[in-house]
Design a protein around this motif. Structure first.
Motif, PDB file in Angstrom:
ATOM      1  N   LEU A 162     -10.860   8.687   2.408  1.00 34.53           N
ATOM      2  CA  LEU A 162     -12.063   8.102   3.002  1.00 34.53           C
ATOM      3  C   LEU A 162     -13.093   7.750   1.939  1.00 34.53           C
ATOM      4  O   LEU A 162     -13.787   6.732   2.039  1.00 34.53           O
ATOM      5  N   ARG A 163     -13.200   8.571   0.912  1.00 31.53           N
ATOM      6  CA  ARG A 163     -14.177   8.320  -0.149  1.00 31.53           C
ATOM      7  C   ARG A 163     -13.805   7.085  -0.965  1.00 31.53           C
ATOM      8  O   ARG A 163     -14.676   6.274  -1.308  1.00 31.53           O
ATOM      9  N   ARG A 164     -12.513   6.917  -1.259  1.00 34.10           N
ATOM     10  CA  ARG A 164     -12.084   5.809  -2.113  1.00 34.10           C
ATOM     11  C   ARG A 164     -11.716   4.560  -1.315  1.00 34.10           C
ATOM     12  O   ARG A 164     -11.812   3.449  -1.818  1.00 34.10           O
ATOM     13  N   GLY A 165     -11.208   4.761  -0.108  1.00 35.03           N
ATOM     14  CA  GLY A 165     -10.738   3.632   0.684  1.00 35.03           C
ATOM     15  C   GLY A 165      -9.294   3.266   0.399  1.00 35.03           C
ATOM     16  O   GLY A 165      -8.780   2.284   0.934  1.00 35.03           O
ATOM     17  N   PHE A 166      -8.613   4.037  -0.428  1.00 36.30           N
ATOM     18  CA  PHE A 166      -7.202   3.796  -0.748  1.00 36.30           C
ATOM     19  C   PHE A 166      -6.627   5.075  -1.331  1.00 36.30           C
ATOM     20  O   PHE A 166      -7.355   5.977  -1.756  1.00 36.30           O
ATOM     21  N   ASP A 167      -5.292   5.155  -1.325  1.00 37.72           N
ATOM     22  CA  ASP A 167      -4.590   6.248  -1.984  1.00 37.72           C
ATOM     23  C   ASP A 167      -4.055   5.699  -3.299  1.00 37.72           C
ATOM     24  O   ASP A 167      -3.151   4.862  -3.308  1.00 37.72           O
ATOM     25  N   HIS A 168      -4.613   6.143  -4.401  1.00 35.14           N
ATOM     26  CA  HIS A 168      -4.257   5.560  -5.693  1.00 35.14           C
ATOM     27  C   HIS A 168      -2.786   5.743  -6.033  1.00 35.14           C
ATOM     28  O   HIS A 168      -2.157   4.870  -6.627  1.00 35.14           O
ATOM     29  N   MET A 169      -2.193   6.884  -5.630  1.00 38.68           N
ATOM     30  CA  MET A 169      -0.795   7.092  -5.960  1.00 38.68           C
ATOM     31  C   MET A 169       0.136   6.272  -5.076  1.00 38.68           C
ATOM     32  O   MET A 169       1.271   5.999  -5.460  1.00 38.68           O
ATOM     33  N   GLU A 170      -0.325   5.866  -3.917  1.00 33.37           N
ATOM     34  CA  GLU A 170       0.468   4.926  -3.125  1.00 33.37           C
ATOM     35  C   GLU A 170       0.564   3.594  -3.858  1.00 33.37           C
ATOM     36  O   GLU A 170       1.641   2.976  -3.917  1.00 33.37           O
ATOM     37  N   LEU A 171      -0.536   3.130  -4.443  1.00 36.86           N
ATOM     38  CA  LEU A 171      -0.530   1.877  -5.180  1.00 36.86           C
ATOM     39  C   LEU A 171       0.377   1.964  -6.406  1.00 36.86           C
ATOM     40  O   LEU A 171       1.164   1.057  -6.682  1.00 36.86           O
ATOM     41  N   VAL A 172       0.254   3.056  -7.151  1.00 42.22           N
ATOM     42  CA  VAL A 172       1.088   3.239  -8.336  1.00 42.22           C
ATOM     43  C   VAL A 172       2.563   3.330  -7.951  1.00 42.22           C
ATOM     44  O   VAL A 172       3.436   2.698  -8.565  1.00 42.22           O
ATOM     45  N   SER A 173       2.853   4.103  -6.914  1.00 41.07           N
ATOM     46  CA  SER A 173       4.237   4.313  -6.503  1.00 41.07           C
ATOM     47  C   SER A 173       4.863   3.050  -5.933  1.00 41.07           C
ATOM     48  O   SER A 173       6.066   2.817  -6.092  1.00 41.07           O
ATOM     49  N   ARG A 174       4.054   2.227  -5.274  1.00 39.16           N
ATOM     50  CA  ARG A 174       4.572   0.961  -4.762  1.00 39.16           C
ATOM     51  C   ARG A 174       5.032   0.078  -5.926  1.00 39.16           C
ATOM     52  O   ARG A 174       6.087  -0.563  -5.869  1.00 39.16           O
ATOM     53  N   SER A 175       4.242   0.041  -6.993  1.00 40.54           N
ATOM     54  CA  SER A 175       4.623  -0.727  -8.172  1.00 40.54           C
ATOM     55  C   SER A 175       5.828  -0.111  -8.868  1.00 40.54           C
ATOM     56  O   SER A 175       6.745  -0.819  -9.300  1.00 40.54           O
ATOM     57  N   LEU A 176       5.847   1.221  -8.986  1.00 41.34           N
ATOM     58  CA  LEU A 176       6.969   1.906  -9.622  1.00 41.34           C
ATOM     59  C   LEU A 176       8.263   1.653  -8.857  1.00 41.34           C
ATOM     60  O   LEU A 176       9.318   1.383  -9.451  1.00 41.34           O
ATOM     61  N   ALA A 177       8.204   1.738  -7.527  1.00 38.76           N
ATOM     62  CA  ALA A 177       9.390   1.494  -6.704  1.00 38.76           C
ATOM     63  C   ALA A 177       9.904   0.070  -6.893  1.00 38.76           C
ATOM     64  O   ALA A 177      11.117  -0.161  -7.000  1.00 38.76           O
ATOM     65  N   ALA A 178       8.976  -0.888  -6.961  1.00 41.63           N
ATOM     66  CA  ALA A 178       9.376  -2.281  -7.153  1.00 41.63           C
ATOM     67  C   ALA A 178      10.044  -2.481  -8.508  1.00 41.63           C
ATOM     68  O   ALA A 178      11.058  -3.195  -8.624  1.00 41.63           O
ATOM     69  N   GLN A 179       9.501  -1.834  -9.542  1.00 39.95           N
ATOM     70  CA  GLN A 179      10.083  -1.974 -10.877  1.00 39.95           C
ATOM     71  C   GLN A 179      11.459  -1.315 -10.968  1.00 39.95           C
ATOM     72  O   GLN A 179      12.317  -1.750 -11.737  1.00 39.95           O
ATOM     73  N   LEU A 180      11.678  -0.268 -10.175  1.00 41.73           N
ATOM     74  CA  LEU A 180      12.963   0.426 -10.155  1.00 41.73           C
ATOM     75  C   LEU A 180      13.953  -0.204  -9.183  1.00 41.73           C
ATOM     76  O   LEU A 180      15.143   0.104  -9.214  1.00 41.73           O
ATOM     77  N   GLY A 181      13.454  -1.060  -8.288  1.00 43.09           N
ATOM     78  CA  GLY A 181      14.320  -1.615  -7.262  1.00 43.09           C
ATOM     79  C   GLY A 181      14.682  -0.611  -6.191  1.00 43.09           C
ATOM     80  O   GLY A 181      15.768  -0.666  -5.605  1.00 43.09           O
ATOM     81  N   LEU A 182      13.760   0.320  -5.909  1.00 46.27           N
ATOM     82  CA  LEU A 182      13.961   1.342  -4.889  1.00 46.27           C
ATOM     83  C   LEU A 182      12.932   1.166  -3.778  1.00 46.27           C
ATOM     84  O   LEU A 182      11.848   0.636  -4.015  1.00 46.27           O
TER      85      LEU A 182
END
Length: 260
Positions: A162-182
């Motif tokens: 609520l304070r940030r308006g986003f989950d920072h590790m969701e953003l990082v993990s979404r990019s990591l998953a895309a780079q890994l093809g997972l």
């Protein structure tokens, strides 16, 4: 090899999506750069989030000497940071926490510099690639892309979201998953708990006990669990415990930084 991977994900200008015309897009980027110029998180040089000199001088954790259980630097022979009984089958961290590593992490989650998400993901991927050459306690590689079913992440607390308006590790993990093809598996949720910063080892474990829920079936799946900073390991261990308790086959942890 690690340095070569990073320039492809270091933004030099801001982007507002594909819906603006080229001229309007260029004008918007120019205006934003004029008002909020992009500066290096390492040395404050203008132009990039992480300049070439700072990329070249990143203090990487050498996976050959890191503890295979908790990812602590120099813990391969004898680790003073863990009891060698973590729920994760391996743990890989990219940088010792402090200096540029801490500024990269806080720049994303506290300063809302969302362009850092793929940068942090690339840092983790570089170290995961290196960790693939070194054994975990079970004798298999610490990282094996073929053995993983999905990427998941240590979730933020409801208060932090609520304070940030986003989950920072969701953003990082979404990019990591895309780079890994997972696929990205948003399967963990976290109930209210106190901020972990400032708490000691035992207090961190107590604060997180029972706070992680698994939202979907994970039977027989192997996960790569991502976090920003591993301090005592309480967060990744609690998440791994929850996943394994619901039938996951294994959990490998990775992080941008490791407190040492």
């Amino acid at each position: 090899m690690r340095i070569d991977r990073l320039p492809h994900v270091i933004p030099t200008v801001r982007s507002d999506g594909p819906f603006l015309s080229h001229a309007a897009h260029a004008l918007a980027e120019g205006a934003q750069e004029l008002l909020w110029p992009t500066r290096c998180l390492g040395c404050d040089l203008g132009g990039e989030l992480l300049c070439p000199d700072c990329r070249a001088s990143l203090p990487w954790v050498a996976q050959a000497w890191a503890c295979p259980n908790c990812g602590a630097p120099h813990g391969f022979m004898t680790c003073t940071e863990c009891d060698e009984a973590w729920e994760t089958r391996a743990c890989v961290s990219s940088l010792p926490f402090g200096g540029v590593a801490s500024r990269l992490v806080t720049g994303l989650k506290d300063a809302h510099e969302l362009r850092l998400a793929p940068v942090l993901a690339a840092l983790m991927l570089c170290s995961l690639d290196e960790a693939a050459s070194w054994p975990a306690e079970d004798g298999r590689p610490r990282f094996d892309r073929a053995d993983l079913d999905a990427v998941c992440f240590v979730p933020a607390t409801p208060q932090a979201y609520l304070r940030r308006g986003f989950d920072h590790m969701e953003l990082v993990s979404r990019s990591l998953a895309a780079q890994l093809g997972l696929p990205l598996a948003d399967v963990l949720s976290r109930s209210s708990s106190s901020d972990q910063r400032g708490l000691g080892r035992e207090a961190r474990a107590s604060n997180l006990a029972g706070s992680i829920d698994v939202l979907e079936r994970v039977d027989g799946l192997s996960f790569l669990l991502a976090d920003d900073v591993i301090t005592t390991g309480a967060s990744v261990r609690e998440c791994a415990r929850a996943l394994l308790g619901r039938g996951a086959r294994s959990v490998t942890a990775c992080s941008v930084a490791r407190v040492w």
